[in-house]
Design an enzyme around this catalytic site. Sequence first.
Site, mmCIF file in Angstrom:
data_model
loop_
_atom_site.group_PDB
_atom_site.id
_atom_site.type_symbol
_atom_site.label_atom_id
_atom_site.label_comp_id
_atom_site.label_asym_id
_atom_site.label_seq_id
_atom_site.Cartn_x
_atom_site.Cartn_y
_atom_site.Cartn_z
ATOM 1 N N CYS A 407 0.970 -1.161 0.006
ATOM 2 C CA CYS A 407 0.063 -0.015 -0.253
ATOM 3 C C CYS A 407 0.864 1.296 -0.006
ATOM 4 O O CYS A 407 0.541 2.136 -0.561
ATOM 5 C CB CYS A 407 -1.132 0.006 1.101
ATOM 6 S SG CYS A 407 -0.119 -0.434 2.658
ATOM 7 N N HIS A 451 -1.892 0.372 7.128
ATOM 8 C CA HIS A 451 -2.353 0.774 5.833
ATOM 9 C C HIS A 451 -1.728 2.262 5.465
ATOM 10 O O HIS A 451 -1.587 2.975 6.326
ATOM 11 C CB HIS A 451 -3.738 0.702 5.680
ATOM 12 C CG HIS A 451 -4.305 0.835 4.357
ATOM 13 N ND1 HIS A 451 -3.706 -0.094 3.343
ATOM 14 C CD2 HIS A 451 -5.168 1.526 3.668
ATOM 15 C CE1 HIS A 451 -4.403 0.200 2.151
ATOM 16 N NE2 HIS A 451 -5.256 1.089 2.305
ATOM 17 N N ASP A 467 -8.110 5.812 -2.126
ATOM 18 C CA ASP A 467 -7.042 4.608 -1.874
ATOM 19 C C ASP A 467 -6.794 3.855 -2.992
ATOM 20 O O ASP A 467 -7.672 3.184 -3.525
ATOM 21 C CB ASP A 467 -7.960 3.590 -0.813
ATOM 22 C CG ASP A 467 -7.004 2.675 -0.164
ATOM 23 O OD1 ASP A 467 -5.677 2.664 -0.573
ATOM 24 O OD2 ASP A 467 -7.506 1.931 0.879
#
Lengths: 653, 315, 306
Positions: A407, A451, A467
């Site tokens: 991520c 994250h 995201d």
Amino acid sequence: MGIKRDSPPLTRSQELWLLACAVLTLAPGVAHVPAWLLAAAAMALFWCAAIWWRRAALPPRWLLSFLVLAGTAGVFFTYRHFFGKDPGIALLILFLALKLLEMRRLRDGLAVVFLCYFLLLTHFLNEQGMDVAGLTLLALVVITAALSSLAHAGRHVVDHLRLSALMLAQAAPFMLVLFLLFPRVQGPLWGMPADAYSGMSGLSDSMTPGSISNLSLSGEIAFRARFEGEIPPKPQLYWRGPVLRLFDGRTWRSGIQQEKVSPGGTATESTVRYTVTLEPHNKPWLFALEMPLAPPSGAIVSREYQVLSKTPVRSRLRYDMQSHIGFVPGADEAETVLRRHLDLPGNNPRTRALAEQWRREAAQDEAVIRRMLDHFRMEQFFYTLTPPLLGENSIDQFLFETRRGFCEHYASAFVFAMRAAGIPARVVTGYQGGERNPVDGYLIVRQSDAHAWAEVWLEGKGWTRVDPTAAVAPNRIEAGLASAVPAGEPLPFLVRADLSWLKQLRFRWEAISNTWNQWVLGFDPQRQRELLSRLGMRQPDWKAMTAAMAVLCGLLLLGLTAWALHRRARIDPVQRAWNRLSRRLARIGLARQAWEGPADYTQRVAQARPELSPALAAIAGLYIDLRYGKLAGKEARRKLRGMIADLKIPPSQ
Amino acid sequence: MQPVAAFKRWLFRLYGPEPSPIVLTQRRVYVLPTRPGLAYAAALGLMLIGAINYNLSLGYALTFLLAGLGLVTLLHTFRNLVRIEISPGRVEPVFAGDAAHFGLQLHNRRRPGRFAIRLNLAGGEAVTTDLAPEASTAVNLPLPAHRRGWLRPGRVTLETRYPLCLVRAWSYVEPDLRCLVYPRPEASPPPLPLTAAGESGTARSGRGSEDFAGLRTHQPADSPRHVAWKAVAREQPLLTKQFSGAGTVQVWLDWDALPPDLGIEARLSRLTRWLLDAHAQGLAYGLRLPGREIPLGQGERQLQDCLEALALYGD
Amino acid sequence: MPYSPIDETIRHAGRIVLGKERQIRLALVCLLARGHLLIEDLPGVGKTILAHVLAKLLGLNFHRIQCTADMLPADIIGVSIYDRNTGGFQFHPGPIFAQLILVDEINRATPKSQSALLEAMEEHQVTCEGETRPLPDPFFVIATQNPSHQIGTFPLPESQLDRFLMRIDMGYPDREAERELLGGADRRDMVATLQPCMEPGELIELQRTVREVHVSEALIAYVQALAEHTRRSPEYETGLSPRAALALLRAARAWAMIDHRDLVLPEDIQAVLPAVAGHRLHPASGAPAASAADTAAALISAVPIP
């Protein structure tokens, strides 16, 4: 009193007891002791055992003095100072180990025992889990047994252990009362040494490629949350942590934080209320769902919507939060602020060129964003926990060469590209998702849920969450890490989805462990007040607590005194019945003499009160058969009791 | 010092010998922490400060558990001593300069055993004993006997630190004990005054002729009247019948016959030595003291009577 | 009645030895418990008659040994005499070879003779010139002793006293009994007319039955408490030995049996205690001398029945 006496020498069994309690005391702390000290302590223990086994003489005093000096010097060279937790523990261990080589008299034995008691406490500085508590309890039983062996060397091992367990069991109610009612003070009492909280893990305020994927390998719990009402669906569970604005081409950092002046919104139906129990991570930030409405006491919400505590979180912290899901702040962000979110270092030319190309092709910011996400989605990008290492132009390398990342790679590349395209953007780190423990209903968020995502500022809307990971691996957001990464990746054991029974077990264990954390480890002044007012104490201040503590301890002591004075008579039931007869006859002045046999007694009574004679003869006959003859059995005993109870004794004229 | 002693007598209820059995009721068992107990408390204080400073919940728990343990020990130690019954036991007479041993019996009428009970007399060595459940035991408390006469040991201290050495429970009792202390025998006295007894003591031959005492092998010089003819009839070798007189050697130990420049204690000391010698040689002896005369006699009882008279001379 | 021969014996004996039922019972108990009896009293109070009567009623053969200072062990045990006809030694058994022996004034015999006698009592056999000869069964010794310590006597030492199960005293008869004694027929003639109350062998059977009388744990605890008290209390010079405690139980069993019971009560122990423990217990030095009965009474009242 008054007589000066020398401390008696220790016996062999006492020495063995002391050795055993030293071993048990040192064992749980092995992992936190420097290797040289561990080796030295082990050698001292073996030496002591060898001396015991071969009945050899103890080492001379000058040698011990030398060892003490050498060990102290070693501690100093290891830590460079003597104050603080670790050098303190090291010195205590050193003294205990060397004291074992100096055990001659009872006094030395007592010193060893007290050192052991004290060392038990130091284990809790490193760990306070239930396992450590269990080990400590075990050691406590043995140390106490050793202490009792110092008072009386001649008894059997089992007797000492049994006595020790009994005494600790009797001490447990006192512990409970004191634990609940001792007026708690929030530590520390003085400045904490700097090394007190090393070794806590969690998100940091910087992000380099690989930092979050490393963290994701840990199954450790970051925090737990308990919601009032339903837990929001997983895609909305973005736990906001450090917001990173500064980029040097490789590392993202947060800028200087300022307290937000105006409230960021008002409570609506989409407001969720929850309580977070945060594991200590030695950083000031707290985690809250996006977007936090109001800070808990002792904390602030920054302009970047980050919740910050005034002090680093060094012990487990519980706080109540309210968040407004779906709230988009920052519609009125100042120009200067926005400009800061466009800063870029001079590297990664290919990405910069690509972004500028997109900018030219699309009129609106939203179109650029869509373009970028489509790029991730269409091209061959992989979501993986083990991305390849990246060099100087990390974003170029990732976007055009490796195309494998976690991520942080996606968020980093996305924000870079947005800034290059002239859209204010920043990286937000935190946790995403979490897992509901069906046993106690808590949402557990682990380090593996760490994250990173992005926020872009859109004209008229404000800071909007994007995201990029969701574009590559939508499962990561919908279902969690385990379903998102390809099979065979080294996931934390407990996060794997396929082991359902293990998961059950894990949930159970974690529920217990959570209770332990909430009620034992997290029992702080606040929790104490809450509990006491729930228990009906109207004003749980220190006066009331002390009074209640004194009263309860007094009651417990009274109970124990009654136990100490209680005389458990081990009288044969037949004899008890016979004594009862004597007591009944005592009312008419015909009590049995202690030395009077049954035949003599009944004869004497019958002479004094002839009307009782037949009944008495029957009673005495049965009693004699039971007590002095071969008759036995419950039935006969019951009959005897019945006869004695039924005997009518008219008062003497 | 006097008021302190009086206060102590009042506090510990010491009013002279008590009737037996003496029961250590809860009101006469005192409990206080020992020096290690105070060290333990200090260690707990440090641990509490540590627990507060580092916010160690388990540190609190450990400290409180140990504090509870301290309180529990208090009662265990108390229980280890309370309700023991004490009654006086045997006391053998001793000579001055030796250690008198005062017998005491301890009775435990309760189920738990009693351990490491330490008893001592003021000025004597301590004795440690255990008491099994519902059992009795006897202990002997030594005390040096310096002066002849009745030795009263005064109060006995019973104490215990069992089970954890942290607390001391103790009690004072004063059982009705006394020991008869004989005078110390003189180390190198003049020989027994066998001849000096002169007209009052008669020294007769051990060979009497009145009572048959046994047989021995015949010697040519023996009178034929004393040959055991019955045995000869059974074809046994010649045997001589032996007879003994009623008295053997008799000796009177006379106070007034001692040199006049000898002091009282020196006289008693010499007489004691002579008594022991006379007894050891199997003589019959009597004792004359000013105002008291013990007739001739023999055996243990006689020795005891005479020694007692010497021990209590002048009382 | 289960043990009528005993009742008969007591009844018949009581008609001759007047006013001494307790002594008769104790003597009988001693016999049934296979122990020996020491009677300590003045001459002329009926010791000999008692022995005679018992022998007659129980159908035992009876010898009497009058002890003197010049008596030799051989005078009691017997001698081997050379027989010229056979050319070998012939053993001539002494008076000890009888079922009931009355040893009169045992303290007049020399220690040597005393110990020969007492050894025989203990072992139930005699050894003469290397040959062991068993004594008859039942074998019962009644020894008498003058209480006054006269010159020229040899009082039995402690260790020898322990071999007697009981020591009793006869005491003077009460007024009524004495009047009957003075007015009645000659006691010796009456003894001659007595018929045995028991078959031969019946006594041995009874002795066996005594051992079957039940003794409960509670009773053993009582005997133990008594013995322990004597060992611990400062009132006694020496405590009761384990042998004494055993003797107490044995005698109490027999006492229970002649009381027609098959179990022993604390009262039985108390009844035989003066006779069994009296000669084994001595007040400590310094304490006033007390009679056996007083000593036993003090002991009984000092020990509670558990």
